[in-house]
Each structure stands twice: as structure tokens, then as C-alpha cells.
Design an enzyme around this catalytic site. Sequence first.
Site, PDB file in Angstrom:
ATOM      1  N   ASP A  92       9.400  10.186   1.583  1.00  0.00           N
ATOM      2  CA  ASP A  92       9.528   9.875   0.169  1.00  0.00           C
ATOM      3  C   ASP A  92      10.993  10.093  -0.224  1.00  0.00           C
ATOM      4  O   ASP A  92      11.667  10.957   0.312  1.00  0.00           O
ATOM      5  CB  ASP A  92       8.584  10.792  -0.622  1.00  0.00           C
ATOM      6  CG  ASP A  92       8.411  10.357  -2.058  1.00  0.00           C
ATOM      7  OD1 ASP A  92       9.244   9.574  -2.542  1.00  0.00           O
ATOM      8  OD2 ASP A  92       7.452  10.793  -2.693  1.00  0.00           O
ATOM      9  N   ASP A 266      -0.869   7.616   0.605  1.00  0.00           N
ATOM     10  CA  ASP A 266      -0.638   9.039   0.876  1.00  0.00           C
ATOM     11  C   ASP A 266      -1.128   9.820  -0.323  1.00  0.00           C
ATOM     12  O   ASP A 266      -1.122   9.312  -1.449  1.00  0.00           O
ATOM     13  CB  ASP A 266       0.849   9.327   1.113  1.00  0.00           C
ATOM     14  CG  ASP A 266       1.605   9.455  -0.210  1.00  0.00           C
ATOM     15  OD1 ASP A 266       1.847  10.587  -0.661  1.00  0.00           O
ATOM     16  OD2 ASP A 266       1.938   8.406  -0.812  1.00  0.00           O
TER      17      ASP A 266
END
Length: 372
Positions: A92, A266
Amino acid sequence: MSEIPFRIAATDGAARTGALVFPRGEIRTPAFMPVGTAATVKAMYAGQVRETGADVVLGNVYHLMLRPGAERVAELGGLHRFMNWPHPILTDSGGFQVMSLSSLRKLDKDGVTFKSHIDGSTHRLTPERSVEIQRLLGADVTMQFDECVRLPAPPAEVERAMRLSLAWAERSKAAFGTPQGRALFGIVQGGDAPDLRKASARALVDIGFDGYAIGGLAVGEPQHVMLAMLEETTPELPAGRPRYLMGVGSPDDLLKSVARGVDMFDCVMPTRAGRHGQAFTRFGKLNLKNARHADDPRPLDPESPCPAARDYSRAYLHHLVKSGEILGMMLLTWANLDYYQRLMEGARAAIAAGRFADYAAETTAGWEAGDR
């Protein structure tokens, strides 16, 4: 771009199954990525995570840049070696954590200056620095740096953040270059405004990325709003590239999103729930804190191939949870991650067989019926 192959093996309505192919291995889709924020999937060994069926895990720029530091990880051989995970890793960009964890932050057109939630030290993230950190970590999938706003938010604020994220997408792509064997994903923003979502998606496609994430959802809006935004967004994205819904979600969220053309997910939900005494099963969600489990000799699921779900009684798991024993957190996290992977495995098989709608309906009926 790096032209990482994405092979679609079958479709069933909008649902797709296939694989994103990296030198370190394939990510079979639809895929659920366990969250390994600080170079660990909490309460799990890396080998256990792999045994559940996970092809990829997620790491985070914000946390790893603060501790232990991206340069240190690079000097130690990269994130794969550091956490003993030789398979694909997606990182991320850090944008969401800057929004959610930093008590003091100053945003401008070039980036964000913020104070660490750990020690109050000041740091700076820009699109270029975020991409550099992900390169130092050795990420297989790099995410563009973006600004994520919580919903509900004023329309003008949503549009401003979307436009800024597009400018940062261009800078992220320029900083990424053309490395072999690695992918860069753009991130669609636009809050709960269909026109902004479409505009963001179209602009990102014009820039060109290896994959496209849908960000800024699961940040306070109800599920029907999230699903509506998916229905507006996924048709605007290239059919031949993967689509990743960030930070989602519950098993029901996953099935409904797969039906709308999403390939990757996710979420901290299965691991966080496990640490708080909750189990996801084919019978629905169970709270092992409840006294009704204290005398129950049954396992979570006698037919599960996962030892945590199959070999320990609910009474024992209840005891561990009520006693605050670490083993309880480990077993429930293991069982939850295994359940999520089997949910995705079933989705892949159902899409290939042309019966995904039936699979989703049967799974949902199992949750609703329970096991009483």
C-alpha cells in the site's frame, strides 16, 4: 508499463477467474490478500499463511518507513527475505494510513507532511518518495500515492482529493519507470459520486497502469453505496487488467464484489476478528466470547482441512479467549484466514464452472442457516 501478464481463464457474468503472473509466482484471482502491515501477518507464521492458500500478502509504506525503515529493509535483502515470504507482495502506498493514523498532517499539491503515531517525529511523503520506498522494499505490486477521504464528505472535498490523486498518479508512474517483473497500480477515487468515479477511472486508463485499484470505499459508507460505486467504476476499467478493491472486506462483501468484476481484495477483518475472539465459518460468524460456547465440544467446522478449525473444540477456544491466551488469537486468526482463502478458492472454481451465482447463494444460505 512492465506488462505483467494477467490471464483470464473464465468469466461468468461480470465475475472473472484467472491469474496475475509474476517472477515470484502467480496470484490466482479472485484473490484475497492477507494484510502483513508491518512485515508480518499478525499472529501467523509466514509458512502458515502460505498453507492457507494465499498467493500474495500486503505490506504498508507508512508503517515500514517509520519502523524499521525502508533503507534498512533494503540493506537486509528486501521485504521478501526480511519476512521470509518468497512469494508476491503488494505494498500500500501509505496514503490511507496518513489519513487515518496521523494526528497532525499538512497536505499540499506536492505531498503530505505528517507526524508519526509512534513517536511524534515529522515525516514527508510524496508520490516519488512513496514509489521509492516501495522499490526499496522490493514490492511486486507498487501502488500509486493517493489521497483518501472518509465518507460522507462534502462533494467539493471529494472532487479535490480525486483531482489531486490523478496528478499524483502521473507522478507515481513517472517515478516508477519500467522495471521488469514489477507492476504499478493506479487508484480510482471519487467517493460516492458516480460522475467523479467514472472521470477518475477514465483518466487513469489514459495514463496507463498494470492494474487498477478502487480506493476510498469501506471508509464509512454502507455496503449498497460501495456496490453502486463498483457498478459505476468497473465497466470503465480495461477488461484485460486486474481490478483491486482496497480494504474490503467481509465474506459477503467479497462475493458481491466478485459478482461485479473485482479480482483482488485485502482487509484486516479476518486477522483482527481472530484477535478479538471471532471466527468466520461456513455457518456464519461466531463470537467465541459468548458463554454458549463454554460447554460446546464441537470444533468450528469438523469438515475443514484447517487444523485450527477442525481439531480444537469451541469450549477450548472459548476458554483461551476468555483467559486472554495468545494461542486463542493464533488459532482463530489461522481459521479465519483459511476460511477466506477457501471462499476465494470456491469462487474461482464456481466461475470456471459457470455457476458463480449459485455458489454465492449457497454460501449465503449457509451463513443464514447457521449450525444450531
